[in-house]
Every structure is written in structure tokens, then in C-alpha cells.
Design a protein around this motif. Structure first.
Motif, PDB file in Angstrom:
ATOM      1  N   ASN A   1      20.155 126.778 -24.355  1.00  0.00           N
ATOM      2  CA  ASN A   1      19.909 125.494 -25.009  1.00  0.00           C
ATOM      3  C   ASN A   1      20.873 124.393 -24.572  1.00  0.00           C
ATOM      4  N   SER A   2      21.255 124.366 -23.302  1.00  0.00           N
ATOM      5  CA  SER A   2      22.235 123.392 -22.831  1.00  0.00           C
ATOM      6  C   SER A   2      21.658 122.346 -21.901  1.00  0.00           C
ATOM      7  N   SER A   3      20.323 122.264 -21.818  1.00  0.00           N
ATOM      8  CA  SER A   3      19.643 121.269 -20.978  1.00  0.00           C
ATOM      9  C   SER A   3      20.107 121.326 -19.527  1.00  0.00           C
ATOM     10  N   VAL A   4      20.411 122.537 -19.056  1.00  0.00           N
ATOM     11  CA  VAL A   4      20.884 122.712 -17.680  1.00  0.00           C
ATOM     12  C   VAL A   4      19.689 122.787 -16.732  1.00  0.00           C
ATOM     13  N   ASN A   5      19.736 122.024 -15.646  1.00  0.00           N
ATOM     14  CA  ASN A   5      18.761 122.167 -14.571  1.00  0.00           C
ATOM     15  C   ASN A   5      19.215 123.345 -13.714  1.00  0.00           C
ATOM     16  N   MET A   6      18.585 124.477 -13.887  1.00  0.00           N
ATOM     17  CA  MET A   6      19.037 125.695 -13.232  1.00  0.00           C
ATOM     18  C   MET A   6      18.680 125.725 -11.748  1.00  0.00           C
ATOM     19  N   ASP A   7      17.900 124.740 -11.305  1.00  0.00           N
ATOM     20  CA  ASP A   7      17.592 124.636  -9.879  1.00  0.00           C
ATOM     21  C   ASP A   7      18.707 123.970  -9.092  1.00  0.00           C
ATOM     22  N   HIS A  58      16.127 124.494 -17.945  1.00  0.00           N
ATOM     23  CA  HIS A  58      14.863 124.355 -17.241  1.00  0.00           C
ATOM     24  C   HIS A  58      15.072 124.622 -15.759  1.00  0.00           C
ATOM     25  N   GLY A  59      13.964 124.760 -15.052  1.00  0.00           N
ATOM     26  CA  GLY A  59      14.010 125.066 -13.631  1.00  0.00           C
ATOM     27  C   GLY A  59      13.079 126.210 -13.304  1.00  0.00           C
ATOM     28  N   ASN A  60      12.962 126.519 -12.031  1.00  0.00           N
ATOM     29  CA  ASN A  60      12.007 127.530 -11.587  1.00  0.00           C
ATOM     30  C   ASN A  60      12.379 128.949 -11.989  1.00  0.00           C
ATOM     31  N   LEU A  61      13.605 129.161 -12.446  1.00  0.00           N
ATOM     32  CA  LEU A  61      13.982 130.479 -12.961  1.00  0.00           C
ATOM     33  C   LEU A  61      13.380 130.739 -14.344  1.00  0.00           C
TER      34      LEU A  61
END
Length: 428
Positions: A273-279, A314-317
Motif C-alpha cells: 500500500n505504498s503507491s510504488v511503481n514496481m516497474d 502497481h506495475g507489471n508484477l
């Protein structure tokens, strides 16, 4: 609170104990392997988890009195040893909704007599309506699917086993602990709450059984210890870990999850829940470059638009989304607490919330969809969907996310679409 454990993986060696004893740093500590002797026995196994590949992963003991900074420094020093594959401090646990004292008395007749039925407010069970978009569990009910034939497990910080919607013989206190967290109660109730005509109803309340695994301190042990009790096709829901990243960011957890999914056990974990863009996050480069470990990572979406919730990683992961807020479930103190008769307001056994939120809330919703689909498929074919097959099916037949360019969290599962697709495949 977590103990901020150090996890270490020792490389296999015939003289490993000798090497440890002769290492000035490592010989100051003892090591608790996550793989027990019982796990290695062939007799009585009900699945094909390869525990041999997990040998060498240990919790470091004798760390009492050390600060988090000292533990991080120690883990860094241990990782430099040539026969250590990795060492790190286990993820800290997220804050819970609130912690309260467990009541020792059973649910009274007053609790069951006066508690209203909130099932109509569990909108995530619905399909596509003019008000919101759910997973269409109602379709599963219409064809007689309630989760039967499938075992599930919820790994979380603790559970109120005396809550009137969780007091059932098939909701099993795996650890025999009495740790009571509203977070675990809320997650378990979404998936497996009792259908009693009062309070809430779990989405797949008819599953064969559900193990409640309390994970207040050792995340890797929590997962590996439940695996011997799960068959191919069974499903794990894990919302407990870190708000920052998915739990399988931790290397040891990633390895255990990979062996579990390779043996056919489906694992749904919250994305964080940290709004991290994991891409793009630089610190996640190693994580992104790992091979697929077969888990289903769950993001949080808006129940109306299916857009990413602002807080969701969020991100493709991330593979799939569930409701990220306004989830009615057991636990909490913001719903029935205010309208309950006075004698019930102090009882934790009939508390409810209408706003459980986060990827924590989304994950048991997605896991419930997987249980229902697996239940139908097993009933129709006598076989089970593999973790990759289930994940691909949920994505392919889900309701598409709106504006994924603003942050990918995947589609919302749709049980009817998934079962229709499986029916087509069976016919052909």
C-alpha cells in the motif's frame, strides 16, 4: 510487533557445521532451519513440495537486545561470508487496525439473537451492477458452488476465533495461538465467515476447511509450516507482511512460495500500500529480474471504475485487483458497534466494519474467486487448475482495469466469465 528477525541461507556443504564453528562471526549465533525433519519424510506426504531445495534457510537466534540498525549491519556482514548465499532482516509487519484483549467467553445467545445480517452490504460478491463491479460470486452460488472440495489457508497476524462468524469447526486454529488481531479476523471473514443468517457471510463459506495461520513474527515459517497440510489445487491468502512491497520481495519467502506453486498450491499475496511503481523503483531491480515464482499478486482497485486506488503498489508484477476500500467484514469498530444493543458494545465477538481497505482487503476477495473457480473445475473434471493456469484465467476473463497507464493493477476477477471459459475448453 515483529521481532525483525534475521534470515540467512547457508550454501550446501558437507562440512557446513565445521565452517560455522570456525567462523568468528557466525559462531556467535545459533540457527533454526525452516525445514523440519518431518517435512523431509516421504511417508504421509499429500503434496510434492520440494523441501530439499529449501535446506539451508534459517532464522538466526540469540539476537535479543539488538536494535534494528544493529541487526541490519549484522545481516550485511553475514552476507559477505563465502558460504552464505544471502542474509537480511525480515520485513517488518504492517500496522493493524487495532489490537484488543481476547475475550475468553463463548459467543452468547444475545450476540446471535441481536446481530443483524449484513450480507447485502458485501457488494464485492456481486457481478456488474449499476452501482459497483464485483467478482460475481452470486453466479457461483446459483450453480451450487460454495468452495466445496477445496482447502484454503489464511496467513495473518492473528484471529478472533470467538467471533460469531468465525466459530466453526472447519475454521482451524493452526498454531493453537490466542493472538487476536482485527486484521486477520477481517481477512478470514471475507473468505470463510460462517453462513448463519447474522453478521456477514464468507464468500466461500462452503470450502472443506480453512486453516488460520497466525504470523505475528516469522513470515517464512508461517508459509512453510502450513504447506504439508495443503493438497495440489488448494489456496493460500496472505495479506500480512509489509505495506511497502509484496511479501515475496523477501528472498526466503520467494523461494518457499516458488516451491509451493511448483507443487500446485495457489498463493495470493497482497501487493502493498505504498503507491510504488514496481516497474521503475530502483531498489526493486533484483526483484523484477527474478524468474516467475507462480504467485498471484493482488493490487487494489476502485469498486466503481476499477482504476488503481491511489495507495496501491502497481506495475507489471501485479496480476489482478480486488476492492481496495468499503469492504464489509468482521472485526473493526465502525459499523455494528454504533447500532448494537448496549450489552453487545463491549463484546469483540460481534464487531464489524464497512470500510476494511487496502490490498489486504483485496487479497481474500481474489483468493475467494480462485477457490470458487477451483471448486467448480474440480467438481466437473476431477482435476485442478495449476497456479499459473488459475492466474492466467483470472487475468484473461477478468473485467479490464480502467486507465492502466495510470498504474497497472490488473483486471477484476469475474467468476462467471472464468467458468464459461473453462466450460468452453472442456466441451472442445
Amino acid at each position: 510487533m515483529a521481532k525483525n528477525n534475521i534470515i540467512i541461507k547457508l550454501k550446501k556443504s558437507d562440512d557446513l557445521n565445521h565452517k560455522i564453528l570456525n567462523d568468528e562471526l557466525l559462531n556467535q549465533f545459533t540457527y533454526k532451519p525452516i525445514v523440519t525433519d518431518e517435512m523431509l519424510f516421504e511417508n504421509g506426504r499429500i503434496n510434492k513440495v520440494n523441501y530439499d531445495s529449501l535446506m539451508g534457510i534459517c532464522y538466526v537466534q540469540k539476537l535479543e537486545g539488538m536494535t534494528l540498525e544493529e541487526k541490519q549491519k549484522l545481516a550485511n556482514e553475514m552476507s559477505k561470508c563465502h558460504f552464505v548465499e544471502y542474509a537480511y532482516v525480515e520485513m517488518a509487519m504492517p500496522p493493524i487496525l487495532s489490537e484488543f484483549t481476547v475475550q475468553k467467553d463463548d459467543a452468547s445467545s444475545l450476540e446471535t439473537d441481536y446481530t443483524p445480517y449484513f450480507f447485502s452490504t458485501q457488494g464485492y460478491k456481486d457481478g456488474l451492477t449499476e452501482f459497483h463491479k464485483g467478482i460475481d460470486m452470486e453466479y457461483a452460488y446459483s450453480i451450487g458452488i460454495y468452495g466445496q472440495g477445496v482447502t484454503c489457508a489464511v496467513i495473518d497476524g492473528g484471529f478472533n476465533f470467538r467471533h460469531i462468524n468465525l466459530k466453526k469447526e472447519t475454521f482451524i486454529n493452526f498454531d493453537e495461538t490466542d493472538v487476536n488481531h482485527e486484521h486477520g479476523t477481517a481477512c478470514a471473514a471475507i473468505l470463510y465467515g460462517k453462513d448463519s443468517g447474522f453478521g456477514i457471510r464468507g464468500l466461500v463459506y462452503g470450502a472443506d476447511k480453512c486453516y488460520a495461520v497466525s504470523n505475528a513474527e516469522e513470515s517464512v515459517n508461517a508459509l512453510i509450516n502450513i504447506l504439508p497440510y495443503l493438497n495440489e489445487g488448494d489456496i493460500v491468502s496472505l495479506s500480512w507482511g509489509s505495506d511497502k512491497y509484496p511479501m515475496d520481495h523477501d528472498l526466503a519467502f520467494w523461494e518457499v512460495a516458488k516451491e509451493a506453486t511448483s507443487a500446485g498450491i495457489i498463493i495470493c499475496i497482497s501487493a502493498g500500500n505504498s503507491s510504488v511503481n514496481m516497474d521503475t523503483a530502483e531498489e526493486l531491480e533484483e526483484y523484477r529480474n527474478r524468474p516467475d515464482n507462480g504467485v498471484i499478486r493482488v493490487g487494489a482497485g476502485d469498486r466503481f471504475s476499477l482504476e488503481k486506488k491511489a495507495f496501491s503498489n502497481h506495475g507489471n508484477l501485479i496480476h489482478i485487483q480486488g476492492w481496495g476500500d468499503r469492504v464489509t467484514t468482521a472485526g473493526g469498530k465502525d459499523f455494528y458497534d454504533y447500532i448494537a444493543p448496549v450489552p453487545l458494545r463491549e463484546s469483540e465477538n460481534c464487531k464489524y466494519t464497512f470500510n476494511f481497505f487496502g490490498t489486504s482487503a483485496a487479497t481474500p476477495i481474489v483468493a475467494s474467486a480462485a477457490v470458487a473457480i477451483q471448486s467448480w473445475y474440480k467438481q466437473e473434471t476431477g482435476k485442478v487448475l495449476s497456479p499459473i493456469e488459475m492466474r492466467n484465467l483470472l487475468i484473461a476473463t477478468g473485467i479490464p482495469q480502467k486507465n492502466p497507464e495510470r498504474g497497472h493493477v490488473g483486471p477484476m476477477p469475474n467468476i462467471k466469465n472464468a467458468i464459461d471459459e473453462l466450460s468452453r475448453r472442456i466441451r472442445n
